[in-house]
Design a protein around this motif. Sequence first.
Motif, PDB file in Angstrom:
ATOM      1  N   HIS A   1      -3.327   3.820  -2.345  1.00 34.92           N
ATOM      2  CA  HIS A   1      -3.110   2.818  -3.953  1.00 34.92           C
ATOM      3  C   HIS A   1      -2.372   1.597  -2.957  1.00 34.92           C
ATOM      4  CE1 HIS A   1      -4.268   6.108  -6.206  1.00 34.92           C
ATOM      5  NE2 HIS A   1      -2.991   6.741  -5.929  1.00 34.92           N
ATOM      6  N   LYS A   2      -3.465   0.167  -3.482  1.00 35.50           N
ATOM      7  CA  LYS A   2      -2.912  -0.459  -2.938  1.00 35.50           C
ATOM      8  C   LYS A   2      -2.263  -1.513  -4.598  1.00 35.50           C
ATOM      9  CE  LYS A   2      -3.824  -6.037  -1.616  1.00 35.50           C
ATOM     10  NZ  LYS A   2      -5.734  -6.209  -1.998  1.00 35.50           N
ATOM     11  N   VAL A   3      -0.639  -1.679  -4.490  1.00 33.48           N
ATOM     12  CA  VAL A   3      -0.712  -2.358  -5.694  1.00 33.48           C
ATOM     13  C   VAL A   3       0.244  -3.466  -5.577  1.00 33.48           C
ATOM     14  CG1 VAL A   3      -0.210   0.150  -6.587  1.00 33.48           C
ATOM     15  CG2 VAL A   3       1.366  -0.941  -5.143  1.00 33.48           C
ATOM     16  N   SER A   4       0.856  -4.044  -6.826  1.00 32.76           N
ATOM     17  CA  SER A   4       0.988  -5.893  -6.864  1.00 32.76           C
ATOM     18  C   SER A   4       2.179  -5.454  -7.740  1.00 32.76           C
ATOM     19  CB  SER A   4       0.681  -6.809  -6.889  1.00 32.76           C
ATOM     20  OG  SER A   4      -0.657  -6.702  -7.941  1.00 32.76           O
ATOM     21  N   GLU A   5       2.630  -6.840  -8.458  1.00 32.01           N
ATOM     22  CA  GLU A   5       3.980  -5.757  -9.755  1.00 32.01           C
ATOM     23  C   GLU A   5       3.045  -6.840 -10.681  1.00 32.01           C
ATOM     24  OE1 GLU A   5       7.699  -8.577  -8.748  1.00 32.01           O
ATOM     25  OE2 GLU A   5       7.761  -7.795  -7.015  1.00 32.01           O
TER      26      GLU A   5
ATOM     27  N   VAL B   1       1.312  -0.865   0.031  1.00 34.06           N
ATOM     28  CA  VAL B   1      -0.290   0.027  -0.223  1.00 34.06           C
ATOM     29  C   VAL B   1       1.181   1.526   0.116  1.00 34.06           C
ATOM     30  CG1 VAL B   1      -1.876   0.885   0.881  1.00 34.06           C
ATOM     31  CG2 VAL B   1      -1.555  -0.941   1.218  1.00 34.06           C
ATOM     32  N   ILE B   2       0.946   1.783  -1.057  1.00 38.43           N
ATOM     33  CA  ILE B   2       1.381   3.105  -1.238  1.00 38.43           C
ATOM     34  C   ILE B   2       1.024   4.636  -1.092  1.00 38.43           C
ATOM     35  CG2 ILE B   2       3.703   2.328  -2.480  1.00 38.43           C
ATOM     36  CD1 ILE B   2       2.471   3.599  -4.903  1.00 38.43           C
ATOM     37  N   GLU B   3       1.133   6.186  -1.034  1.00 37.20           N
ATOM     38  CA  GLU B   3       0.389   7.377  -1.145  1.00 37.20           C
ATOM     39  C   GLU B   3       1.801   7.889  -1.738  1.00 37.20           C
ATOM     40  OE1 GLU B   3       0.377  10.794   2.008  1.00 37.20           O
ATOM     41  OE2 GLU B   3       0.399   8.843   2.778  1.00 37.20           O
ATOM     42  N   THR B   4       0.097   7.946  -2.966  1.00 30.27           N
ATOM     43  CA  THR B   4       1.417   8.841  -3.571  1.00 30.27           C
ATOM     44  C   THR B   4      -0.281  10.216  -4.657  1.00 30.27           C
ATOM     45  OG1 THR B   4       2.095   9.622  -5.983  1.00 30.27           O
ATOM     46  CG2 THR B   4       0.795   7.619  -5.885  1.00 30.27           C
ATOM     47  N   GLY B   5       0.221  11.564  -3.922  1.00 29.95           N
ATOM     48  CA  GLY B   5      -0.821  12.665  -4.836  1.00 29.95           C
ATOM     49  C   GLY B   5      -1.484  12.334  -3.788  1.00 29.95           C
TER      50      GLY B   5
ATOM     51  N   PHE C   1       8.467   4.839  -5.553  1.00 30.58           N
ATOM     52  CA  PHE C   1       7.658   5.594  -4.612  1.00 30.58           C
ATOM     53  C   PHE C   1       8.495   4.929  -3.718  1.00 30.58           C
ATOM     54  CE2 PHE C   1       4.662   4.898  -8.145  1.00 30.58           C
ATOM     55  CZ  PHE C   1       4.688   5.894  -8.319  1.00 30.58           C
ATOM     56  N   ASP C   2       8.539   5.639  -2.576  1.00 33.60           N
ATOM     57  CA  ASP C   2       8.973   5.567  -0.789  1.00 33.60           C
ATOM     58  C   ASP C   2       8.023   5.257   0.249  1.00 33.60           C
ATOM     59  OD1 ASP C   2       8.745   8.431  -0.839  1.00 33.60           O
ATOM     60  OD2 ASP C   2      11.320   8.597  -0.577  1.00 33.60           O
ATOM     61  N   LYS C   3       6.860   5.966  -0.350  1.00 36.08           N
ATOM     62  CA  LYS C   3       6.187   6.350   1.359  1.00 36.08           C
ATOM     63  C   LYS C   3       5.076   5.165   0.705  1.00 36.08           C
ATOM     64  CE  LYS C   3       5.495  11.083   1.298  1.00 36.08           C
ATOM     65  NZ  LYS C   3       5.097  12.381   1.065  1.00 36.08           N
ATOM     66  N   VAL C   4       5.835   3.781   1.515  1.00 36.88           N
ATOM     67  CA  VAL C   4       5.148   2.336   1.722  1.00 36.88           C
ATOM     68  C   VAL C   4       4.314   2.557   3.374  1.00 36.88           C
ATOM     69  CG1 VAL C   4       5.978   0.361   1.127  1.00 36.88           C
ATOM     70  CG2 VAL C   4       7.307   1.691  -0.257  1.00 36.88           C
ATOM     71  N   MET C   5       3.183   2.548   2.588  1.00 36.86           N
ATOM     72  CA  MET C   5       2.477   1.718   3.943  1.00 36.86           C
ATOM     73  C   MET C   5       2.685   0.852   4.774  1.00 36.86           C
ATOM     74  SD  MET C   5      -0.445   5.012   3.510  1.00 36.86           S
ATOM     75  CE  MET C   5       0.012   5.557   5.263  1.00 36.86           C
TER      76      MET C   5
END
Length: 104
Positions: free
Chosen positions: A12-16, A4-8, A35-39
């Motif tokens: 967002h939940k993301v996978s490869e 789960v990352i934070e941008t803008g 993206f370095d803001k990984v929650m």
Amino acid sequence: MYAVIETGGKQHKVSEGEVLKVDKLSAEPGAEVVFDKVMMVKTDGETAKIGVPYVEHASVKAEVVEQGKHKKIIVFKYKRKKNYQRKQGHRQEYTAVRITSIAA
């Protein structure tokens, strides 16, 4: 594996391998974005790292696919009996990115 990352200002939940549209970033198509803001990072079936607020030493790398605009939305303001109407359109810009790797 997903993260789960934070941008803008959004999460967002993301996978490869996933392609997602985020708020406009200043990067050309084909460039790499980190993206370095990984929650949160979930590696296997049971192990998950949850950050307070971010997980240390975790990052998500992505490749910029395209820059574009979403569909137009109509903003319509109206007051009855007062002869007041305003119509305005808006198209939000986005950057489509493909997630290449998740490092925890």
